[in-house]
Design a protein around this motif. Structure first.
Motif: not given
Length: 182
Positions: A57-79
């Motif tokens: 469950r801790d891994l499952h929660a971590a994946v869902l939490l990261k999926a809900a966060e805005p991505t930061t890979a692209s700094t050129r546009g909005p998250c």
């Protein structure tokens, strides 16, 4: 036999630890690269079964939490996040529906306009000044009705004048009691 069981348990624990580390590494890599973050994508990247993530469950929660966060890979546009993309998609569908309806209305209006234009140009349709001619006919009919009314009134007046004239002529032609004619 106890040694054998302890060895199996230790091997299983080591395997589980390696799978956990691969899942965490896959999650960190997906965050860093800005790739899809979902249970299926992370399980596929880590080389584990999805059920592994559901059992931990801790891994499952971590994946869902990261999926809900805005991505930061692209700094050129909005998250962007999955919910924002879902909202954008819903808005795009609404706009498409609205534009499709407007397009159909405009096509209908264009079709009607072109049909009227072709009808007029073919010579089969009524001339452009039909409305003006209809108004003129109506005006003339009203004028004619007024003239008939006035003529009828004058006929009545003329009949009354003739009757009065006859009566006066009758009186005038009657002999007077004193014997003189007027």
């Amino acid at each position: 036999m106890n040694n054998n069981t302890n060895g199996i348990a230790a091997a299983r624990q080591a395997h589980s630890t390696r799978c956990r580390q691969r899942v965490l590494a896959a999650l960190e890599q997906a965050v860093h690269l800005g790739t899809e973050i979902s249970i299926s994508a992370i399980a596929r990247r880590a080389g584990v079964d999805r059920s592994f993530l559901y059992r931990h469950r801790d891994l499952h929660a971590a994946v869902l939490l990261k999926a809900a966060e805005p991505t930061t890979a692209s700094t050129r546009g909005p998250c962007v996040s999955r919910p924002s993309l879902v909202a954008d998609l819903a808005n795009a569908h609404d706009r498409i529906t609205r534009l499709t309806r407007e397009n159909a209305q405009l096509r209908q209006r264009l079709s009607e306009h072109l049909g009227e234009q072709v009808w007029r140009e073919s010579g089969l349709g009524a001339p452009d000044d039909v409305d003006r001619l209809h108004r003129r006919v109506t005006e003339l009919e009203q004028h004619t009705a007024e003239q008939h009314r006035q003529l009828s009134e004058r006929d009545d007046e003329l009949d009354a004048a003739r009757a009065a004239n006859r009566e006066l002529m009758t009186r005038f032609n009657r002999p007077h009691p004193d014997g003189c004619n007027h």
